[in-house]
Design an enzyme around this catalytic site. Structure first.
Site, PDB file in Angstrom:
ATOM      1  N   ASP A 166      -1.052 -10.819  -7.717  1.00 38.60           N
ATOM      2  CA  ASP A 166      -0.179 -10.821  -6.539  1.00 38.60           C
ATOM      3  C   ASP A 166       1.025 -11.766  -6.687  1.00 38.60           C
ATOM      4  O   ASP A 166       0.886 -12.915  -7.126  1.00 38.60           O
ATOM      5  CB  ASP A 166      -0.963 -11.259  -5.296  1.00 38.60           C
ATOM      6  CG  ASP A 166      -1.951 -10.190  -4.826  1.00 38.60           C
ATOM      7  OD1 ASP A 166      -1.731  -8.999  -5.122  1.00 38.60           O
ATOM      8  OD2 ASP A 166      -2.939 -10.566  -4.168  1.00 38.60           O
TER       9      ASP A 166
ATOM     10  N   HIS B 186      -5.931  -7.184 -10.119  1.00 39.67           N
ATOM     11  CA  HIS B 186      -6.754  -6.259  -9.337  1.00 39.67           C
ATOM     12  C   HIS B 186      -6.037  -4.934  -9.148  1.00 39.67           C
ATOM     13  O   HIS B 186      -4.827  -4.813  -9.390  1.00 39.67           O
ATOM     14  CB  HIS B 186      -7.181  -6.872  -8.000  1.00 39.67           C
ATOM     15  CG  HIS B 186      -6.056  -7.368  -7.152  1.00 39.67           C
ATOM     16  ND1 HIS B 186      -5.456  -8.596  -7.348  1.00 39.67           N
ATOM     17  CD2 HIS B 186      -5.410  -6.813  -6.107  1.00 39.67           C
ATOM     18  CE1 HIS B 186      -4.495  -8.763  -6.450  1.00 39.67           C
ATOM     19  NE2 HIS B 186      -4.435  -7.679  -5.682  1.00 39.67           N
TER      20      HIS B 186
ATOM     21  N   ARG C 209      -5.067  -9.388   4.541  1.00 35.50           N
ATOM     22  CA  ARG C 209      -5.039 -10.426   3.499  1.00 35.50           C
ATOM     23  C   ARG C 209      -4.410 -11.705   4.011  1.00 35.50           C
ATOM     24  O   ARG C 209      -3.379 -11.681   4.687  1.00 35.50           O
ATOM     25  CB  ARG C 209      -4.216  -9.892   2.321  1.00 35.50           C
ATOM     26  CG  ARG C 209      -4.222 -10.806   1.104  1.00 35.50           C
ATOM     27  CD  ARG C 209      -3.456 -10.178  -0.029  1.00 35.50           C
ATOM     28  NE  ARG C 209      -2.088 -10.691  -0.060  1.00 35.50           N
ATOM     29  CZ  ARG C 209      -1.127 -10.206  -0.834  1.00 35.50           C
ATOM     30  NH1 ARG C 209      -1.349  -9.175  -1.633  1.00 35.50           N
ATOM     31  NH2 ARG C 209       0.075 -10.740  -0.810  1.00 35.50           N
TER      32      ARG C 209
ATOM     33  N   HIS D  33      -2.310  -5.406 -10.992  1.00 37.47           N
ATOM     34  CA  HIS D  33      -1.328  -6.465 -10.733  1.00 37.47           C
ATOM     35  C   HIS D  33      -2.010  -7.782 -10.396  1.00 37.47           C
ATOM     36  O   HIS D  33      -3.171  -7.815  -9.986  1.00 37.47           O
ATOM     37  CB  HIS D  33      -0.392  -6.070  -9.573  1.00 37.47           C
ATOM     38  CG  HIS D  33      -1.100  -5.922  -8.251  1.00 37.47           C
ATOM     39  ND1 HIS D  33      -1.863  -4.824  -7.931  1.00 37.47           N
ATOM     40  CD2 HIS D  33      -1.177  -6.749  -7.180  1.00 37.47           C
ATOM     41  CE1 HIS D  33      -2.370  -4.973  -6.720  1.00 37.47           C
ATOM     42  NE2 HIS D  33      -1.983  -6.149  -6.235  1.00 37.47           N
TER      43      HIS D  33
END
Ligand code: AKG
Ligand code: FE2
Length: 302
Positions: free
Chosen positions: A102, A254, A269, A100
């Site tokens: 993000d 990623h 994150r 995907h």
């Protein structure tokens, strides 16, 4: 490209570099920040080892590259840190083991994210990044010409028809993830706002290509996606506690490899707001349902 203030060591042939000689907890000079930014755009994911950052330090570092978003449009943040998404996989059941980019379901998907490793299993739990620019360049000319014209709808809503068999905890996480449904139309090929490079802009939140039937759409996406996940276009990172990864979400996908059973793994994150993607014929992405205004707190509606 040369670097005066940092040491940049490419890892794989087409994506990924290790940056040395920088302590991210320091108040870094503008020169260093601009070289880190250059390395990010050139290598698409960059890695720093042995950092001693805490959540505030991570936010301060990320803020040097742009506005910080709220942790996630729908998923709650680390308590006391509205900008930090706490991915504690012993508590958060949904693993990011799908390819995907993000948050592409909003109209202004992130510029990039800074991810910090807090707990890493002794073996496994790597993350893989793929270069969607070299994937685009690898396409045969006729496929590139086709991709150039396509637009796709991205959404955070799941297709529950395909998910009847999932555990209850995953279902409840998905209910949070989809508590507000977003839908956006993005070009399948976008122009990178800093490098000018063309890249495929698809990934796990794509639901359908505009103007194609669901099966036609799935077939075309599978074909394009196969260029992204070719080993040549990827880099795989074996984490150590104290590592920091920083990826350009405009030019990568990623995949967090879920091969460590129920051992603990925890990463956090911080995400930097991005711009409206631009197609090669000069058109911008369009929100269909919901926009980025709750996600990017200081966004001035255009
Ligand atoms: O757990 C990871 O390594 C990455 C998870 C992920 O997809 C993300 O942080 O955006
Ligand atoms: Fe992700």
């Amino acid at each position: 490209m040369s670097y005066q203030n940092i040491e940049v060591k490419p890892i794989a042939g087409r994506i990924g570099a290790k940056i040395k000689g920088v302590n991210l907890a320091e108040n870094l000079s503008d020169e260093i920040i601009s070289e880190i930014r250059k390395a990010l755009v050139q290598y698409k994911v960059i890695f720093f080892r042995n950092q001693e950052l805490d959540a505030d330090g991570q936010v301060n570092f990320a803020r040097r590259f742009g506005e910080i978003t709220t942790a996630h449009p729908t998923v709650p943040s680390l308590p006391g840190h509205p900008e930090v998404l706490d991915l504690d996989y012993s508590r958060t059941v949904a693993r990011a083991n799908n390819w995907h980019t993000d948050v592409t379901f909003v109209d202004r998907p992130p510029l990039g994210s800074v991810l910090r490793a807090l707990v890493i299993p002794p073996a496994g739990g790597d993350t893989i990044w793929a270069n969607s620019v070299t994937a685009y360049q690898d396409l045969p000319e006729h496929l590139r010409n086709l991709a150039d014209k396509l637009w796709a709808v991205h959404s955070n809503a799941y297709d529950y028809a395909t998910a009847f068999d999932i555990p209850e905890e995953v279902k409840s996480y998905r209910d949070v993830f989809t508590s507000t449904v977003y839908e956006t139309l993005h070009p399948v090929v976008r122009i990178h706002p800093e490098s000018g490079e063309k890249g495929l802009f698809i990934g796990g939140f794509v639901r359908q290509i505009r103007g194609l039937s669901p099966t036609e759409s799935a077939d075309i996406l599978r074909l394009l996606q196969s260029y992204i996940t070719r080993p040549e276009n990827t880099v795989r990172w074996r984490w150590q506690v104290g590592d920091v990864a920083f990826w350009d979400n405009r030019a990568t996908q990623h995949y967090a490899v879920a091969d460590y059973g129920d051992q603990p793994r925890r990463v956090q994150r911080v995400t930097i707001a991005g711009d409206l993607p631009l197609s090669i014929d000069g058109k911008y992405s369009q929100a269909i349902k919901g926009d980025s205004s709750a996600y990017i707190p200081n966004l001035v509606a255009a």
